[in-house]
Write an enzyme that holds these catalytic residues in place. Sequence first.
Site: not given
Length: 181
Positions: A151, A163
Site C-alpha cells: 500500500s 499498516y
Amino acid sequence: MGALDGAVVVVTGGGRGIGRASALSAAAEGATVVVVDSGVELDGSGGNPGVAEGVANEIKAKGGKAVGVVADVATMAGAESAIRAALDGFGKLDGLVCAAGIRRDTPIWRMTQEDFESVVTGNAKAAFNVIKLASIAMRQNRYGRIVMFASDAGLGSVGASNYAAASEGQIGLSRTVARDV
C-alpha cells in the site's frame, strides 16, 4: 491460449479481495493455481477456513486447475505448506502472488503492541516467509516471477501506522529480493 498456460502459481490471501481476483485472473490465463488463505477476517480475527477451497472450486467449475490450501503464511510452517502444495502437487512453481495481509487501523495513541505486531507479521513477515521458500524453488528451476501487493500507506495514513510500517517493509523487501534473485 493464455499468457500463463502451463504455469503453476501460488496466490497467498487468495480467498478474498485482491488475492481472489489474482487467483481467478491467473486461472483465466491458463495457470494452475494454488489458492492459499487462512480464512481470517481482514483484521485477522475469526474466519472461515473454507474460503481457499471455495475459490479453488470456482476455478475448477470454469474448467481450470486449482487446489485450496488453508495456511497462515505468517508462520514458516504455513508458508512451507503453500509452496509444498505447488511442488508436490504440480511439480514446479512458476509464480508467487503475495496478497495475504491484515489491517487493524487505530490511532497510534490507542494502538496496542499486539495490533502493531500482528499487522507487521501478517503482511511483511508473511511475504518474507513465502518469498524465501519460493525463491529457492525458482532459483533451482532458473525461472520464476514474484508479485507483491503493498500500500501507499507508508506515505502517511491516518490511524494506520502499523499498516504503513508493514507496507514500507514489503516495498523494501521487494526491492532487495529483486536484486538478490
